[in-house]
Write a protein that holds these residues in place. Sequence first.
Motif, PDB file in Angstrom:
ATOM      1  N   GLY A 179       0.759  -1.225   0.000  1.00 46.43           N
ATOM      2  CA  GLY A 179       0.000   0.000   0.000  1.00 46.43           C
ATOM      3  C   GLY A 179       0.790   1.275   0.000  1.00 46.43           C
ATOM      4  O   GLY A 179       1.576   1.526  -0.903  1.00 46.43           O
ATOM      5  N   PRO A 180       0.625   2.050   1.032  1.00 41.24           N
ATOM      6  CA  PRO A 180       1.117   3.425   1.021  1.00 41.24           C
ATOM      7  C   PRO A 180       2.634   3.521   0.922  1.00 41.24           C
ATOM      8  O   PRO A 180       3.358   2.612   1.298  1.00 41.24           O
ATOM      9  N   LEU A 181       3.052   4.645   0.395  1.00 44.39           N
ATOM     10  CA  LEU A 181       4.482   4.920   0.260  1.00 44.39           C
ATOM     11  C   LEU A 181       4.934   5.805   1.409  1.00 44.39           C
ATOM     12  O   LEU A 181       5.505   6.877   1.221  1.00 44.39           O
ATOM     13  N   ASP A 182       4.635   5.328   2.587  1.00 42.41           N
ATOM     14  CA  ASP A 182       5.061   5.969   3.833  1.00 42.41           C
ATOM     15  C   ASP A 182       4.859   4.945   4.941  1.00 42.41           C
ATOM     16  O   ASP A 182       4.326   3.867   4.694  1.00 42.41           O
ATOM     17  N   PRO A 183       5.262   5.213   6.163  1.00 42.37           N
ATOM     18  CA  PRO A 183       5.135   4.216   7.235  1.00 42.37           C
ATOM     19  C   PRO A 183       3.731   4.096   7.834  1.00 42.37           C
ATOM     20  O   PRO A 183       3.537   3.376   8.799  1.00 42.37           O
ATOM     21  N   LEU A 220       8.607   2.136  -3.911  1.00 38.32           N
ATOM     22  CA  LEU A 220       8.647   2.744  -5.236  1.00 38.32           C
ATOM     23  C   LEU A 220      10.093   3.142  -5.500  1.00 38.32           C
ATOM     24  O   LEU A 220      10.624   4.053  -4.865  1.00 38.32           O
ATOM     25  N   GLU A 221      10.720   2.420  -6.415  1.00 40.59           N
ATOM     26  CA  GLU A 221      12.134   2.633  -6.703  1.00 40.59           C
ATOM     27  C   GLU A 221      12.315   3.675  -7.800  1.00 40.59           C
ATOM     28  O   GLU A 221      11.415   3.915  -8.605  1.00 40.59           O
ATOM     29  N   ALA A 222      13.491   4.246  -7.850  1.00 41.27           N
ATOM     30  CA  ALA A 222      13.799   5.328  -8.781  1.00 41.27           C
ATOM     31  C   ALA A 222      13.654   4.919 -10.240  1.00 41.27           C
ATOM     32  O   ALA A 222      13.414   5.767 -11.094  1.00 41.27           O
ATOM     33  N   THR A 225       4.003   7.466 -11.543  1.00 43.62           N
ATOM     34  CA  THR A 225       5.136   7.105 -10.685  1.00 43.62           C
ATOM     35  C   THR A 225       6.254   8.129 -10.787  1.00 43.62           C
ATOM     36  O   THR A 225       6.882   8.461  -9.783  1.00 43.62           O
ATOM     37  N   ARG A 226       6.492   8.648 -11.979  1.00 39.88           N
ATOM     38  CA  ARG A 226       7.512   9.701 -12.116  1.00 39.88           C
ATOM     39  C   ARG A 226       7.134  10.932 -11.296  1.00 39.88           C
ATOM     40  O   ARG A 226       7.974  11.535 -10.640  1.00 39.88           O
ATOM     41  N   GLY A 272       9.366   8.573  -3.145  1.00 41.26           N
ATOM     42  CA  GLY A 272       9.759   7.212  -3.467  1.00 41.26           C
ATOM     43  C   GLY A 272      10.557   6.597  -2.333  1.00 41.26           C
ATOM     44  O   GLY A 272      10.828   7.234  -1.324  1.00 41.26           O
ATOM     45  N   GLY A 273      10.876   5.336  -2.505  1.00 37.56           N
ATOM     46  CA  GLY A 273      11.690   4.636  -1.514  1.00 37.56           C
ATOM     47  C   GLY A 273      11.056   3.331  -1.092  1.00 37.56           C
ATOM     48  O   GLY A 273      10.028   2.910  -1.606  1.00 37.56           O
ATOM     49  N   ASP A 274      11.685   2.686  -0.138  1.00 41.10           N
ATOM     50  CA  ASP A 274      11.230   1.398   0.384  1.00 41.10           C
ATOM     51  C   ASP A 274      10.721   1.614   1.802  1.00 41.10           C
ATOM     52  O   ASP A 274      11.470   1.978   2.695  1.00 41.10           O
TER      53      ASP A 274
END
Length: 88
Positions: free
Chosen positions: A7-11, A43-45, A52-53, A61-63
């Motif tokens: 899901g989310p791109l945060d904790p 979401l990787e670079a 996504t861009r 982005g990030g893991d």
Amino acid sequence: MWLFSSGPLDPSASARDIPPVPAARRAGQRLGAEGHVTFAGRLEADARGRITRAILEEGRGGDFHDFDRIAAWATGIAAGLAAEAERR
């Protein structure tokens, strides 16, 4: 069967339960899933696509995987299955 979503791109997925999106909820019901959990995503670079861009350009982005939470979830399922096998 248990279902999980990325899901989310945060904790935030580690801070609260995030319900499944409607399609995942319907699939879980149709398949008789025992449960569902949403884990934070990644979401990787090198990800492709216009959306996504844009997310990457905003610095989001990030893991964000919480591997301890994932392991605890899997361990709980395994313990429940083992206990059920012992009862049989």
